[in-house]
Write an enzyme that holds these catalytic residues in place. Structure first.
Site, mmCIF file in Angstrom:
data_model
loop_
_atom_site.group_PDB
_atom_site.id
_atom_site.type_symbol
_atom_site.label_atom_id
_atom_site.label_comp_id
_atom_site.label_asym_id
_atom_site.label_seq_id
_atom_site.Cartn_x
_atom_site.Cartn_y
_atom_site.Cartn_z
ATOM 1 N N PRO A 80 -4.484 -6.340 -3.930
ATOM 2 C CA PRO A 80 -4.439 -7.358 -2.874
ATOM 3 C C PRO A 80 -4.213 -6.758 -1.487
ATOM 4 O O PRO A 80 -3.545 -5.728 -1.346
ATOM 5 C CB PRO A 80 -3.249 -8.241 -3.277
ATOM 6 C CG PRO A 80 -3.013 -7.944 -4.709
ATOM 7 C CD PRO A 80 -3.434 -6.534 -4.932
ATOM 8 N N CYS A 81 -4.774 -7.412 -0.489
ATOM 9 C CA CYS A 81 -4.599 -6.982 0.896
ATOM 10 C C CYS A 81 -3.293 -7.587 1.415
ATOM 11 O O CYS A 81 -3.163 -8.800 1.505
ATOM 12 C CB CYS A 81 -5.779 -7.468 1.729
ATOM 13 S SG CYS A 81 -6.010 -6.535 3.235
ATOM 14 N N GLN A 82 -2.310 -6.736 1.734
ATOM 15 C CA GLN A 82 -0.986 -7.204 2.127
ATOM 16 C C GLN A 82 -0.436 -6.341 3.257
ATOM 17 O O GLN A 82 -1.155 -5.502 3.805
ATOM 18 C CB GLN A 82 -0.048 -7.156 0.907
ATOM 19 C CG GLN A 82 -0.479 -8.049 -0.249
ATOM 20 C CD GLN A 82 0.345 -7.803 -1.502
ATOM 21 O OE1 GLN A 82 0.195 -6.795 -2.166
ATOM 22 N NE2 GLN A 82 1.228 -8.739 -1.824
#
Length: 411
Positions: A80-82
């Site tokens: 995930p992009c975080q």
């Protein structure tokens, strides 16, 4: 050579697995899929239906002890992009701790704690990773490269648009391959000229040939520990130093602007359409057509916020219906459902305008027809899966090129 064993994290509905096992040189021996925002684990259910429940984990990877993950040759995943910033450090052997809930640090933890570390990594993310966050452009990718470098991995990366290589969807993603220092590929990269590796000798250039724009390149070191890097990288808010292709070894980064070189067959949207068999529910009614036309059209109008503030709003028009003589636009997670939308695909057929079917969305990501079809899984959820998925053909080509490189160097 023997099959390479694979651990698939953030598995979704199995795009990495499909691409790698197509080559018959990879075998997934453990997988993990957990969706934190939903009670029913739909993606995991599809994964188990297609590949079996054996050695599949459906709990948060943060809660899985490294000891429960079998040793493997290759770790893969589209994480995930975080916010990847470093929260704190410990003075004990565990070293770094990222923010809880930021799943990159679960990858880091597994690689740190594994005595027999995976030889290879194949990871994927949205291409804006190279530029995030906006306050420190490129910091997130710098942290990843530095953390992997500290763990003994060399990395090569490339932003790949699947449609540039004949695939049916314009989908840009950054792929990065890691090679542990114990591998022949690591040693080959170490002894190579970095730009030559990026342009000709690397795995990614073999899978996806490129033209280099040599005058647009840079070389720099990622210095200091991860906390220092997290705090100090590119604090001037300038542009990201990371270009769309590059390598990193021992904290030394070489990055080059490249463009695709491809003259093979091209798959366009019309090639993947169901001819006459699409459900009647996909067709747009005359009643709803004006809403679609408005949302797809150009706008210059006054709008009002909830607080009552008025402002000028403008946006350009979208192609409506979608052009079918070229690869499709990127599939989004909100592709399903009947409600009119600016971003959903609409095609013109003899029977009228309609949205894309779940099968067509699967084909745009090069999944088998009805891969996501399962009792209790709605068409909107199937569309959501494809909006989150990768193009299987990209993984297939990378896996094939990696195997060939291993065979060449270990012969």
């Amino acid at each position: 050579m023997q099959q390479l064993t694979v651990c698939e994290l953030f598995a979704g509905v199995g795009g990495f697995r499909l691409g790698l096992e197509n080559t018959e040189k990879f075998r997934v021996i453990w997988s993990n899929q957990w969706e934190p925002s939903t009670k029913k684990q739909h993606a995991s259910l599809v994964y188990e239906a297609r590949f079996g429940a054996r050695n599949h984990s459906n709990v948060s990877i943060e809660d899985v002890p490294t000891s429960e993950i079998p040793d493997h040759d290759m770790l893969v995943g589209g994480f995930p992009c975080q916010d990847y910033s470093v929260a704190t450090t410990l003075k004990n052997s565990k070293g770094l701790i990222g923010k809880k809930g930021v799943l990159w640090w679960s990858i880091h933890r597994i690689l740190s704690e594994k005595i027999n570390k995976p030889k290879y990594l194949l990871l994927e993310n949205v291409d804006r990773l190279l530029k995030s966050p906006s306050s420190q452009r490129g910091r997130d990718f710098a942290l990843m490269l530095k953390s992997l470098s500290d763990l003994g991995y060399a990395i090569e990366w490339r932003v790949i648009n699947a449609a540039d290589y004949g695939m049916p969807q314009r989908r840009r993603r950054v792929f990065f391959l890691g090679y542990h220092k114990s591998t022949a590929i690591y040693q080959a990269l170490k002894s190579s000229n970095a730009n030559n590796w990026i342009e000709k000798k690397g795995v990614l250039s073999s899978a996806f040939p490129i033209n280099t724009i040599a005058q647009n390149s840079s070389h720099f070191n990622l210095e200091g520990d991860l906390v220092t890097l997290s705090d100090s990288f590119n604090t001037t808010k300038g542009i990201s130093p990371f270009l769309n292709s590059g390598v990193c070894i021992n904290g030394e980064v070489s990055t080059v602007k490249t463009s695709p070189s491809y003259d093979g067959d091209i798959t366009v949207l019309s090639n993947i359409l169901e001819n006459g068999s699409a459900s009647s529910e996909l067709f747009i009614s005359e009643e709803d057509l004006p809403k679609w036309e408005y949302l797809k059209g150009a706008k210059k109008e006054m709008r009002k916020t909830k607080e009552g503030f008025e402002y000028n709003y403008s946006e350009g028009s979208m192609v409506f219906p979608d052009a079918v003589n070229q690869p499709s636009r990127t599939i989004i997670t909100g592709e399903g459902g009947k409600s009119p939308s600016r971003f959903k695909h609409v095609v013109s057929t003899k029977k009228g305008l309609r949205r894309l079917s779940p099968i067509e969305l699967e084909r745009l990501n090069m999944f088998p027809d009805d891969h996501t079809k399962l009792e209790g899984i709605s068409d909107a959820k199937r569309a959501f899966f494809m909006g989150n998925a990768l193009v299987v053909g990209v993984v297939d080509k990378i896996g094939d090129a990696l195997v060939k490189k291993i065979k060449k160097l270990e012969a």
